[in-house]
Write a protein that holds these residues in place. Sequence first.
Motif, PDB file in Angstrom:
ATOM      1  N   LEU A  78      49.423  57.873  11.718  1.00 53.43           N
ATOM      2  CA  LEU A  78      48.302  58.424  10.938  1.00 53.43           C
ATOM      3  C   LEU A  78      47.833  59.763  11.502  1.00 53.43           C
ATOM      4  CD1 LEU A  78      46.136  55.177  10.565  1.00 53.43           C
ATOM      5  CD2 LEU A  78      47.564  56.221   8.787  1.00 53.43           C
ATOM      6  N   THR A 128      41.821  62.838  11.032  1.00 49.08           N
ATOM      7  CA  THR A 128      41.373  63.568   9.852  1.00 49.08           C
ATOM      8  C   THR A 128      39.909  63.282   9.576  1.00 49.08           C
ATOM      9  OG1 THR A 128      41.816  63.910   7.501  1.00 49.08           O
ATOM     10  CG2 THR A 128      42.034  61.684   8.303  1.00 49.08           C
ATOM     11  N   VAL A 129      39.318  64.092   8.733  1.00 45.44           N
ATOM     12  CA  VAL A 129      38.006  63.802   8.173  1.00 45.44           C
ATOM     13  C   VAL A 129      38.171  63.942   6.658  1.00 45.44           C
ATOM     14  CG1 VAL A 129      35.582  64.470   8.076  1.00 45.44           C
ATOM     15  CG2 VAL A 129      36.844  64.744  10.196  1.00 45.44           C
ATOM     16  N   PRO A 130      38.030  62.844   5.901  1.00 50.09           N
ATOM     17  CA  PRO A 130      38.259  62.943   4.455  1.00 50.09           C
ATOM     18  C   PRO A 130      37.379  64.005   3.784  1.00 50.09           C
ATOM     19  CG  PRO A 130      38.132  60.632   5.100  1.00 50.09           C
ATOM     20  CD  PRO A 130      37.757  61.455   6.309  1.00 50.09           C
ATOM     21  N   TYR A 174      42.224  57.122   2.138  1.00 49.17           N
ATOM     22  CA  TYR A 174      42.236  57.127   3.612  1.00 49.17           C
ATOM     23  C   TYR A 174      42.379  55.699   4.151  1.00 49.17           C
ATOM     24  CZ  TYR A 174      39.814  57.508   8.226  1.00 49.17           C
ATOM     25  OH  TYR A 174      39.429  57.423   9.539  1.00 49.17           O
ATOM     26  N   HIS A 175      41.637  54.784   3.560  1.00 49.42           N
ATOM     27  CA  HIS A 175      41.733  53.389   4.010  1.00 49.42           C
ATOM     28  C   HIS A 175      43.075  52.771   3.630  1.00 49.42           C
ATOM     29  CE1 HIS A 175      37.718  53.189   5.558  1.00 49.42           C
ATOM     30  NE2 HIS A 175      37.151  53.418   4.392  1.00 49.42           N
ATOM     31  N   GLY A 196      45.308  53.867   6.114  1.00 46.06           N
ATOM     32  CA  GLY A 196      44.919  53.286   7.401  1.00 46.06           C
ATOM     33  C   GLY A 196      45.393  51.857   7.592  1.00 46.06           C
ATOM     34  N   PHE A 197      45.617  51.146   6.493  1.00 44.75           N
ATOM     35  CA  PHE A 197      46.132  49.782   6.611  1.00 44.75           C
ATOM     36  C   PHE A 197      47.577  49.675   6.128  1.00 44.75           C
ATOM     37  CE2 PHE A 197      41.521  49.118   6.737  1.00 44.75           C
ATOM     38  CZ  PHE A 197      41.446  48.391   7.932  1.00 44.75           C
ATOM     39  N   ARG A 224      42.231  47.596  16.696  1.00 45.87           N
ATOM     40  CA  ARG A 224      43.085  48.031  15.585  1.00 45.87           C
ATOM     41  C   ARG A 224      44.081  49.106  16.020  1.00 45.87           C
ATOM     42  NH1 ARG A 224      40.614  50.803  10.126  1.00 45.87           N
ATOM     43  NH2 ARG A 224      42.615  51.556   9.309  1.00 45.87           N
ATOM     44  N   ASP A 273      39.465  59.236  15.107  1.00 41.64           N
ATOM     45  CA  ASP A 273      39.355  59.950  13.836  1.00 41.64           C
ATOM     46  C   ASP A 273      40.430  59.534  12.833  1.00 41.64           C
ATOM     47  OD1 ASP A 273      37.095  61.394  14.357  1.00 41.64           O
ATOM     48  OD2 ASP A 273      38.167  63.113  15.189  1.00 41.64           O
ATOM     49  N   HIS A 295      33.856  57.768   8.731  1.00 40.01           N
ATOM     50  CA  HIS A 295      33.324  59.028   9.246  1.00 40.01           C
ATOM     51  C   HIS A 295      31.811  59.167   9.075  1.00 40.01           C
ATOM     52  CE1 HIS A 295      37.587  59.759   9.240  1.00 40.01           C
ATOM     53  NE2 HIS A 295      37.363  60.706  10.122  1.00 40.01           N
TER      54      HIS A 295
END
Lengths: 370, 370
Positions: A13, A16-18, A123-124, A127-128, B102, B246, B251
């Motif tokens: 991954l 980042t910041v969405p 993003y999620h 993330g999964f 995680r 991050d 966020h």
Amino acid sequence: MTTPHFTPLVASLPSTVPFVGPETLERRRGRPFSARLGANESGFGPAPSVIAAMREAAGDVWKYGDPENHDLKQAIAAHLGVSARNVSAGPGVDCLLGLVVRQYINPGDAVINSLGGYPTFNYHVAGFGGRLVTVPYRDDRGDLGALLDAVKRENAPLVYLANPDNPMGTWLEADAIQSFIEALPETTLFILDEAYGETAPASAIPPLDVDRPNVLRMRTFSKAYGLAGMRCGYVVGASEQITAFDKIRDHFGISRMTQVAALAALADQIYLRQVVGEIAAARRRIEEIAAANGLRTIPSATNFIAIDCGRDGAFAQRVLEGLIERDIFVRKPAAPVLNRCIRVSVGPRAELDLFEERLPLALAAADQSV
Amino acid sequence: MTTPHFTPLVASLPSTVPFVGPETLERRRGRPFSARLGANESGFGPAPSVIAAMREAAGDVWKYGDPENHDLKQAIAAHLGVSARNVSAGPGVDCLLGLVVRQYINPGDAVINSLGGYPTFNYHVAGFGGRLVTVPYRDDRGDLGALLDAVKRENAPLVYLANPDNPMGTWLEADAIQSFIEALPETTLFILDEAYGETAPASAIPPLDVDRPNVLRMRTFSKAYGLAGMRCGYVVGASEQITAFDKIRDHFGISRMTQVAALAALADQIYLRQVVGEIAAARRRIEEIAAANGLRTIPSATNFIAIDCGRDGAFAQRVLEGLIERDIFVRKPAAPVLNRCIRVSVGPRAELDLFEERLPLALAAADQSV
């Protein structure tokens, strides 16, 4: 030196910041914005009753909040006419979206969103380890037929739609949403994000049906209630699905102060109605400003207006940058076709006056810089 | 009816609350507690300067907080003498613990904690499919030798220790911690939870070493700073490990109000020192109350005292229940050996007066109910 190993997924991954916050832009620019019209916040603020409740609670925050969010869930349930067993709350819809992805998505599973739909959901999904499959908007709206086709083609366990839509502000009628729900495979969970539900016409909101296990409705105190900075969202659904949030949520996630604020906000429906009126008036004002500059706007049921800058994404980007240079914080969609627009949040008169003053300057500069 | 499928992992998890909140007990009892001494909160409250800052910020919470927590991270970094690249913040250590699990744990990986160590950490280990391996305390302290043996035997990517300890209040000296760190495999990440760091003797806190990639130090505003109800914790470590937060954090997780509160709290070190003094005095008072009842206490570096009720866990459980019946909220450890104790948080004089009055009654009742 050998170091601890991230999981393969986390290693893959990006950091980042969405969303780049206006504070970040202010730090880069070295000066504050004069108008904060970019994050779909409510510049009309929370209710005076909510501010008073928060001030009164400030001395009590040495106590943890109730990890069951009992009073808040009861109040939300009463407000909606459902049981508290059908409500879970969390520190913002953003967080709840992550929990849903974690509940239903195995690595590699397909997840359907519109192309240009809410980035934090995507993003999620990443993330999964979900596999994001996107469907273009049609006429600046989520394309329910194409979303359904994608669900079936990809055998997707999860599909997301915001109604009203962000970033375009458009909405679909409840009967269309209802038909979509009924056509979905029973094993596909539908996240219906109604963050802008309070500003939508009643005709856009399907009746709640908490007997249906494959629909989760999301709401927030961040938009019309004016509490973006307090982090409180909630999810409404069938009790089995709602109970599952207790398997993985951070139980103390909603701060004590936030529980106080959300309860007070919910109790002050008179203020909500007043603000919804102010939001509608501010939308009209933004539409008029756009029209005075020869620009078309997209009809909106939200607290923002997407203004079609009339050319391509590069032009709209220049308009955006011109506004930011002129101390007006706005944002714009990034996805193709949508990216011809800038997105302007409602706000109080003084901020819209500045927008009115500086939009023509930004447009002229964007025009000349080609 | 067919329903959406949870992931196999989520399907296997119980719906649970790691801690039953005092509000839940109050609802069950039908009346409030008279003394709130069970959750290791700070009844001395946040600083008046913090309360004032929150009151002033109440009208601004229509704005999202800074998603980068820039000012807060800068202030924490300056306070600790490290770079902001070595600091990440989140809505409570609870949340940060979940993010670490995680990041590093693949399903089936061993994770080492003390038997009776922080339950919310174990909750997250279960939540991400880790295999919890526990090591008994020795003399009411984390057993560093046995923890190290378990790490090596299980090839564990992750090991957790709270120093000072919760639920026992004990502490280990920094040189012992430092030796443990140096003996750890470089691929094993050590979470050193220093939630009670502010109340610990300086000799218990190893120097920060942000060049070491396999140690993450956790701190919180929930304890000595008196902001449990605002949710703010932070983690200090090597920049590569910190940047990884991050990749997966929410966020906007730390509310705007919480950022204001934490910044103000950090700025008021005079109040912190004063409260740390009050906490120490309250600890002595609880020790005296216990001694007056013929009970031994465990030496504590935290804001609570474990009182050894002198018999088995069943007896201590009856004492606990006797206190709760008498409107005194306290908790107790659940794990064998530790469970002979009840755990009493510090608090202001009036609450400790009530505890002093009612402990003998609870002890007598527990004695007679056999």
